[in-house]
Design a protein around this motif. Sequence first.
Motif, PDB file in Angstrom:
ATOM      1  N   TRP A  60       0.830  -1.205   0.000  1.00  6.02           N
ATOM      2  CA  TRP A  60       0.000   0.000   0.000  1.00  6.02           C
ATOM      3  C   TRP A  60       0.867   1.258   0.000  1.00  6.02           C
ATOM      4  O   TRP A  60       0.568   2.216  -0.720  1.00  6.02           O
ATOM      5  CB  TRP A  60      -0.935   0.015   1.210  1.00  6.02           C
ATOM      6  CG  TRP A  60      -2.223  -0.711   0.988  1.00  6.02           C
ATOM      7  CD1 TRP A  60      -2.574  -1.914   1.523  1.00  6.02           C
ATOM      8  CD2 TRP A  60      -3.332  -0.285   0.188  1.00  6.02           C
ATOM      9  NE1 TRP A  60      -3.841  -2.261   1.093  1.00  6.02           N
ATOM     10  CE2 TRP A  60      -4.321  -1.288   0.279  1.00  6.02           C
ATOM     11  CE3 TRP A  60      -3.575   0.832  -0.599  1.00  6.02           C
ATOM     12  CZ2 TRP A  60      -5.535  -1.187  -0.379  1.00  6.02           C
ATOM     13  CZ3 TRP A  60      -4.785   0.931  -1.251  1.00  6.02           C
ATOM     14  CH2 TRP A  60      -5.745  -0.066  -1.142  1.00  6.02           C
ATOM     15  N   HIS A  76       2.145   2.260  -3.466  1.00  3.91           N
ATOM     16  CA  HIS A  76       1.199   2.322  -4.579  1.00  3.91           C
ATOM     17  C   HIS A  76       1.598   3.440  -5.548  1.00  3.91           C
ATOM     18  O   HIS A  76       2.246   4.411  -5.180  1.00  3.91           O
ATOM     19  CB  HIS A  76      -0.248   2.495  -4.075  1.00  3.91           C
ATOM     20  CG  HIS A  76      -0.583   3.898  -3.681  1.00  3.91           C
ATOM     21  ND1 HIS A  76      -0.946   4.863  -4.588  1.00  3.91           N
ATOM     22  CD2 HIS A  76      -0.595   4.473  -2.469  1.00  3.91           C
ATOM     23  CE1 HIS A  76      -1.172   5.991  -3.945  1.00  3.91           C
ATOM     24  NE2 HIS A  76      -0.957   5.788  -2.655  1.00  3.91           N
ATOM     25  N   ARG A  77       1.219   3.263  -6.809  1.00  5.28           N
ATOM     26  CA  ARG A  77       1.574   4.222  -7.857  1.00  5.28           C
ATOM     27  C   ARG A  77       0.352   4.946  -8.430  1.00  5.28           C
ATOM     28  O   ARG A  77       0.391   5.459  -9.537  1.00  5.28           O
ATOM     29  CB  ARG A  77       2.329   3.508  -8.961  1.00  5.28           C
ATOM     30  CG  ARG A  77       3.662   2.947  -8.468  1.00  5.28           C
ATOM     31  CD  ARG A  77       4.440   2.284  -9.543  1.00  5.28           C
ATOM     32  NE  ARG A  77       3.758   1.042  -9.936  1.00  5.28           N
ATOM     33  CZ  ARG A  77       4.166   0.256 -10.888  1.00  5.28           C
ATOM     34  NH1 ARG A  77       5.233   0.542 -11.582  1.00  5.28           N
ATOM     35  NH2 ARG A  77       3.507  -0.834 -11.185  1.00  5.28           N
ATOM     36  N   GLY A  78      -0.723   4.945  -7.661  1.00  2.00           N
ATOM     37  CA  GLY A  78      -1.905   5.674  -8.096  1.00  2.00           C
ATOM     38  C   GLY A  78      -2.744   4.866  -9.071  1.00  2.00           C
ATOM     39  O   GLY A  78      -2.418   3.733  -9.417  1.00  2.00           O
ATOM     40  N   LEU A  79      -3.829   5.465  -9.519  1.00  2.00           N
ATOM     41  CA  LEU A  79      -4.710   4.802 -10.467  1.00  2.00           C
ATOM     42  C   LEU A  79      -4.043   4.676 -11.815  1.00  2.00           C
ATOM     43  O   LEU A  79      -3.306   5.546 -12.248  1.00  2.00           O
ATOM     44  CB  LEU A  79      -6.013   5.600 -10.636  1.00  2.00           C
ATOM     45  CG  LEU A  79      -6.953   5.606  -9.434  1.00  2.00           C
ATOM     46  CD1 LEU A  79      -8.121   6.548  -9.707  1.00  2.00           C
ATOM     47  CD2 LEU A  79      -7.441   4.199  -9.133  1.00  2.00           C
ATOM     48  N   GLY A  80      -4.350   3.579 -12.449  1.00  2.00           N
ATOM     49  CA  GLY A  80      -4.041   3.438 -13.761  1.00  2.00           C
ATOM     50  C   GLY A  80      -3.105   2.970 -14.614  1.00  2.00           C
ATOM     51  O   GLY A  80      -2.603   2.901 -15.518  1.00  2.00           O
TER      52      GLY A  80
END
Length: 97
Positions: A90, A93-97
Amino acid sequence: MTGSAEVDVSALAINVSIPTSLQWHDTRRGEEFVLTSLNVRLLPDGHLAAKAYGRPVAGGRGGYTSFRVPDRPELTALVDAAATRASELWSAHRGLG
């Protein structure tokens, strides 16, 4: 959103596979289950809660039934390791998408 304090996160939960060597059997409503996965939740006070899930030994789907996780050091270690690993994932994380 400008700060994380403004975000109301209502649940943090992970699913963890139980290694074959740590799986166990339990019975519910006359049906025997082999427990193969854990659902681990982070409680608001920072502690962890875990429930076990599995499949009927006789086959078939069976109900989605939770079981208590036995108080065994190796299962406690699995829950702890899973929560620590999830926090690492978590936080990276590299963000959405």
